[in-house]
Design a protein around this motif. Structure first.
Motif, PDB file in Angstrom:
ATOM      1  N   ASP A  10      11.036  -1.239   9.011  1.00 51.08           N
ATOM      2  CA  ASP A  10       9.351  -1.572   9.212  1.00 51.08           C
ATOM      3  C   ASP A  10       8.546  -0.505   8.502  1.00 51.08           C
ATOM      4  O   ASP A  10       7.390  -0.871   8.640  1.00 51.08           O
ATOM      5  CB  ASP A  10       9.431  -1.584  10.617  1.00 51.08           C
ATOM      6  N   VAL A  11       9.074   0.633   8.094  1.00 55.86           N
ATOM      7  CA  VAL A  11       8.265   1.437   7.293  1.00 55.86           C
ATOM      8  C   VAL A  11       7.251   0.804   6.355  1.00 55.86           C
ATOM      9  O   VAL A  11       5.907   1.021   6.378  1.00 55.86           O
ATOM     10  CB  VAL A  11       8.875   2.912   6.771  1.00 55.86           C
ATOM     11  N   PRO A  12       7.726   0.018   5.441  1.00 55.09           N
ATOM     12  CA  PRO A  12       6.686  -0.520   4.295  1.00 55.09           C
ATOM     13  C   PRO A  12       5.713  -1.227   4.844  1.00 55.09           C
ATOM     14  O   PRO A  12       4.566  -1.348   4.212  1.00 55.09           O
ATOM     15  CB  PRO A  12       7.847  -1.330   3.528  1.00 55.09           C
ATOM     16  N   ALA A  13       6.163  -2.366   5.878  1.00 55.10           N
ATOM     17  CA  ALA A  13       5.007  -3.281   6.517  1.00 55.10           C
ATOM     18  C   ALA A  13       3.963  -2.329   7.331  1.00 55.10           C
ATOM     19  O   ALA A  13       2.899  -2.532   7.381  1.00 55.10           O
ATOM     20  CB  ALA A  13       5.662  -4.222   7.396  1.00 55.10           C
ATOM     21  N   ALA A  14       4.713  -1.339   7.754  1.00 58.29           N
ATOM     22  CA  ALA A  14       3.760  -0.357   8.809  1.00 58.29           C
ATOM     23  C   ALA A  14       2.574   0.431   7.623  1.00 58.29           C
ATOM     24  O   ALA A  14       1.219   0.322   7.945  1.00 58.29           O
ATOM     25  CB  ALA A  14       4.439   0.573   9.414  1.00 58.29           C
ATOM     26  N   PHE A  15       3.055   0.677   6.404  1.00 59.09           N
ATOM     27  CA  PHE A  15       2.426   1.342   5.326  1.00 59.09           C
ATOM     28  C   PHE A  15       1.091   0.132   5.042  1.00 59.09           C
ATOM     29  O   PHE A  15      -0.019   0.497   4.932  1.00 59.09           O
ATOM     30  CB  PHE A  15       3.148   1.687   4.111  1.00 59.09           C
ATOM     31  N   ALA A  16       1.746  -0.927   4.734  1.00 60.42           N
ATOM     32  CA  ALA A  16       0.756  -2.052   4.179  1.00 60.42           C
ATOM     33  C   ALA A  16      -0.419  -2.470   4.999  1.00 60.42           C
ATOM     34  O   ALA A  16      -1.549  -2.383   4.801  1.00 60.42           O
ATOM     35  CB  ALA A  16       1.597  -3.473   3.933  1.00 60.42           C
ATOM     36  N   GLU A  17       0.042  -2.326   6.552  1.00 64.13           N
ATOM     37  CA  GLU A  17      -0.852  -2.630   7.514  1.00 64.13           C
ATOM     38  C   GLU A  17      -1.891  -1.595   7.768  1.00 64.13           C
ATOM     39  O   GLU A  17      -3.081  -1.876   7.662  1.00 64.13           O
ATOM     40  CB  GLU A  17      -0.061  -2.510   8.908  1.00 64.13           C
ATOM     41  N   ARG A  18      -1.297  -0.160   7.523  1.00 64.33           N
ATOM     42  CA  ARG A  18      -2.609   0.905   7.373  1.00 64.33           C
ATOM     43  C   ARG A  18      -3.113   1.147   6.305  1.00 64.33           C
ATOM     44  O   ARG A  18      -4.391   1.152   6.324  1.00 64.33           O
ATOM     45  CB  ARG A  18      -1.627   2.072   7.771  1.00 64.33           C
ATOM     46  N   PHE A  19      -2.604   0.801   5.322  1.00 66.43           N
ATOM     47  CA  PHE A  19      -3.256   0.621   4.085  1.00 66.43           C
ATOM     48  C   PHE A  19      -4.636  -0.271   4.019  1.00 66.43           C
ATOM     49  O   PHE A  19      -5.718  -0.279   3.750  1.00 66.43           O
ATOM     50  CB  PHE A  19      -2.630   0.381   3.018  1.00 66.43           C
ATOM     51  N   ASN A  20      -4.083  -1.690   4.418  1.00 63.04           N
ATOM     52  CA  ASN A  20      -5.148  -2.628   4.316  1.00 63.04           C
ATOM     53  C   ASN A  20      -6.048  -2.638   5.471  1.00 63.04           C
ATOM     54  O   ASN A  20      -7.169  -3.133   5.411  1.00 63.04           O
ATOM     55  CB  ASN A  20      -4.260  -4.201   4.585  1.00 63.04           C
ATOM     56  N   SER A  21      -5.772  -1.670   6.380  1.00 64.99           N
ATOM     57  CA  SER A  21      -6.932  -1.404   7.469  1.00 64.99           C
ATOM     58  C   SER A  21      -8.096  -0.593   6.643  1.00 64.99           C
ATOM     59  O   SER A  21      -9.269  -0.524   7.264  1.00 64.99           O
ATOM     60  CB  SER A  21      -6.601  -0.628   8.695  1.00 64.99           C
TER      61      SER A  21
END
Length: 132
Positions: free
Chosen positions: A18-29
């Motif tokens: 889940d690390v890549p998806a968590a990064f994307a979510e945070r980046f996209n915020s």
């Protein structure tokens, strides 16, 4: 009048995959502090130059040009290999059609149960690509 709300990123990942998806979510915020939380205190970030930077301030500085694009990132994990509390992540990513590559990253599960980057090498597995 239209109001745009940026969602607060969810908690840190409890599974390596889940690390890549968590990064994307945070980046996209668009929240640089939320992105920074995904790194261990002494983590390394390897920019396109290949010269690693260490620590939260240097990593935030290295991530800033990507966040400044104001475009969403998409990620596609290609491989996730877990050995105990360490994981190797190979992830294809793209930021709004402007920059793309394949990352080779190392994450570790901390004593708190959350996974964070130890080494983030966004250009680690592909030929160099530049910001346009």
């Amino acid at each position: 009048m239209t109001t745009t709300t940026i969602d607060t990123p969810s908690s840190l990942p409890t599974r390596a995959e889940d690390v890549p998806a968590a990064f994307a979510e945070r980046f996209n915020s668009g929240d640089a502090d939320a992105v920074r939380e995904l790194y261990e205190d002494r983590a390394a970030f390897v920019p396109e130059s290949g010269e690693a930077v260490h620590g939260s301030t240097a990593i935030s500085t290295a991530n800033a040009p990507f966040l400044a694009l104001g475009l969403p990132i998409s990620v596609r994990p290609r491989q996730v290999h877990v050995a105990g509390d360490i994981a190797l992540l190979v992830v294809d990513w793209e930021i709004g059609g402007k920059v793309r590559s394949t990352a080779t990253d190392v994450a570790r599960r901390g004593a708190d149960g959350y996974w964070r980057y130890v080494i983030d090498s966004p250009f680690g597995a592909a030929p160099a690509s530049t910001l346009q």
